[in-house]
Design a protein around this motif. Structure first.
Motif, short mmCIF file in Angstrom:
data_model
loop_
_atom_site.label_atom_id
_atom_site.label_comp_id
_atom_site.label_asym_id
_atom_site.label_seq_id
_atom_site.Cartn_x
_atom_site.Cartn_y
_atom_site.Cartn_z
N GLU A 2 0.87 -1.29 0.18
CA GLU A 2 0.41 -0.38 0.06
C GLU A 2 0.94 0.88 0.11
N ASN A 3 0.31 2.00 -0.36
CA ASN A 3 0.64 3.93 -0.66
C ASN A 3 0.75 4.21 0.60
N ILE A 4 1.73 5.05 0.76
CA ILE A 4 1.42 6.03 2.18
C ILE A 4 0.73 7.21 1.69
N VAL A 5 -0.51 7.89 2.11
CA VAL A 5 -1.41 8.44 2.21
C VAL A 5 -1.49 9.78 3.57
N ILE A 6 -1.19 11.69 2.76
CA ILE A 6 -1.57 12.00 4.45
C ILE A 6 -2.81 12.58 4.04
N THR A 7 -3.43 13.16 5.06
CA THR A 7 -4.91 14.17 4.24
C THR A 7 -4.38 15.10 5.49
N ILE A 107 0.98 9.76 -1.61
CA ILE A 107 0.35 11.41 -2.03
C ILE A 107 -0.18 11.78 -0.50
N VAL A 108 0.10 13.58 -0.77
CA VAL A 108 -0.81 14.04 0.20
C VAL A 108 -1.82 14.82 -0.34
N ALA A 109 -2.98 14.76 0.20
CA ALA A 109 -4.28 15.17 -0.01
C ALA A 109 -4.97 16.22 0.52
N LEU A 110 -4.87 17.47 0.21
CA LEU A 110 -5.51 18.78 0.88
C LEU A 110 -7.37 18.84 1.25
N GLY A 111 -8.13 18.98 1.65
CA GLY A 111 -9.43 18.46 2.24
C GLY A 111 -10.03 17.88 1.34
N ARG A 112 -11.13 18.26 0.78
CA ARG A 112 -12.59 17.35 -0.01
C ARG A 112 -12.35 16.46 0.48
N ALA A 113 -12.75 16.45 1.83
CA ALA A 113 -13.13 15.05 2.53
C ALA A 113 -12.32 14.44 2.25
N SER A 114 -10.95 14.19 2.40
CA SER A 114 -9.62 12.86 1.94
C SER A 114 -9.75 12.54 3.31
N PHE A 115 -9.42 13.19 4.62
CA PHE A 115 -9.43 12.29 5.61
C PHE A 115 -10.91 11.03 5.59
N PHE A 116 -12.25 11.74 4.90
CA PHE A 116 -12.74 10.63 5.24
C PHE A 116 -12.99 9.34 4.15
N VAL A 117 -13.00 9.77 2.97
CA VAL A 117 -12.28 8.83 1.57
C VAL A 117 -10.92 7.95 2.25
N PHE A 118 -10.21 8.08 2.62
CA PHE A 118 -9.17 7.25 3.29
C PHE A 118 -8.74 6.80 4.67
N ASP A 120 -9.57 4.23 6.34
CA ASP A 120 -10.11 3.32 6.36
C ASP A 120 -8.86 2.80 5.94
N HIS A 121 -8.11 3.31 5.02
CA HIS A 121 -6.90 3.26 4.84
C HIS A 121 -5.50 2.45 5.54
N LEU A 125 -2.26 8.43 7.46
CA LEU A 125 -1.97 9.75 8.81
C LEU A 125 -2.70 10.62 8.20
N SER A 126 -3.51 11.03 9.42
CA SER A 126 -4.89 12.52 8.64
C SER A 126 -4.37 13.79 9.67
N VAL A 127 -4.08 14.94 9.66
CA VAL A 127 -3.58 16.12 9.97
C VAL A 127 -4.91 17.50 9.26
N PHE A 128 -4.89 17.80 10.94
CA PHE A 128 -5.85 18.58 10.96
C PHE A 128 -4.86 20.39 11.33
#
Length: 213
Positions: A2-7, A107-118, A120-121, A125-128
């Protein structure tokens, strides 16, 4: 593997884009921001400008009417030059595009509900990012070259739009801090410390011993 996802979910004026860019540059992750809108617009066969206008906000009554008439009928045809997708259609397409990016890149994803999309990934790592109003007003006024009063109005409207959008699309409260792994007040600790802390957490979580994953 799996690839790393930062939201990164952020309050406007808290430095979310700058943090996303810093993470992208530090680790070579793909920054997903503007590119997401372009890809979604192609899939939906609508204007990029239309999706830009709808950034993380729910449809106005006029937009809802246009989305109906843009489909057209055999009798009257389409009243609009392009397709005006619904909020749900935009959300689902952007979700798919985000997931496709994550299948092929870290990836590093900015906004657009990405914290919700991922949510269960396995490598997410989700950041606020939050900040007090004075800090946000100063940054927003500078970025958009507007007065403090106008900055406050923009902040209030943007917060309202984003909160309503996330609630409608996910059923969640965007400001519920339980949605995130890391919550930082940038006005309290400053942007440099915020950036360095998040980068250190990413290294610790995904690149232990300074080596591979």
């Amino acid at each position: 593997m799996e690839n790393i996802v930062i939201t990164i979910t952020r309050q406007i004026g808290s430095g979310g884009y700058d943090l996303a860019r810093a993470i992208s540059e530090e680790f070579g992750f793909k920054l997903i921001d503007r590119e997401l809108v372009v890809h979604a617009a192609k899939i939906l066969k609508t204007d990029v400008a239309y999706l830009d206008k709808k950034e993380e906000r729910t449809s106005s009554l006029l937009e809802k009417i246009l989305s109906v008439f843009s489909i057209g009928t055999p009798e009257i045809g389409s009243l609009a030059g392009s397709f005006y997708p619904t909020d749900a259609e935009i959300f689902e397409v952007q979700k798919t595009v985000l997931e496709n990016f994550a299948q092929n890149h870290d990836i590093v994803a900015l906004g657009r509900a990405s914290f919700f999309v991922f949510k269960d990934h396995p490598k997410h790592l989700s950041v606020f990012l939050k900040a007090d109003l004075d800090y946000r007003v100063k940054n927003v006024a500078k970025e958009f070259n507007i007065s403090d009063k106008e900055a406050i109005e923009l902040i209030n409207q943007t917060d309202k739009n984003r909160n309503e959008y996330i609630k409608k699309m996910t059923g969640l409260n965007r400001c519920d801090l339980r949605n995130y792994d890391i919550v930082l007040d940038v006005s309290c600790i400053g942007f440099e410390l915020t950036k360095n802390f998040v980068i250190d957490v990413i290294k610790h979580k995904f690149f232990k011993n300074g080596g591979g994953r």
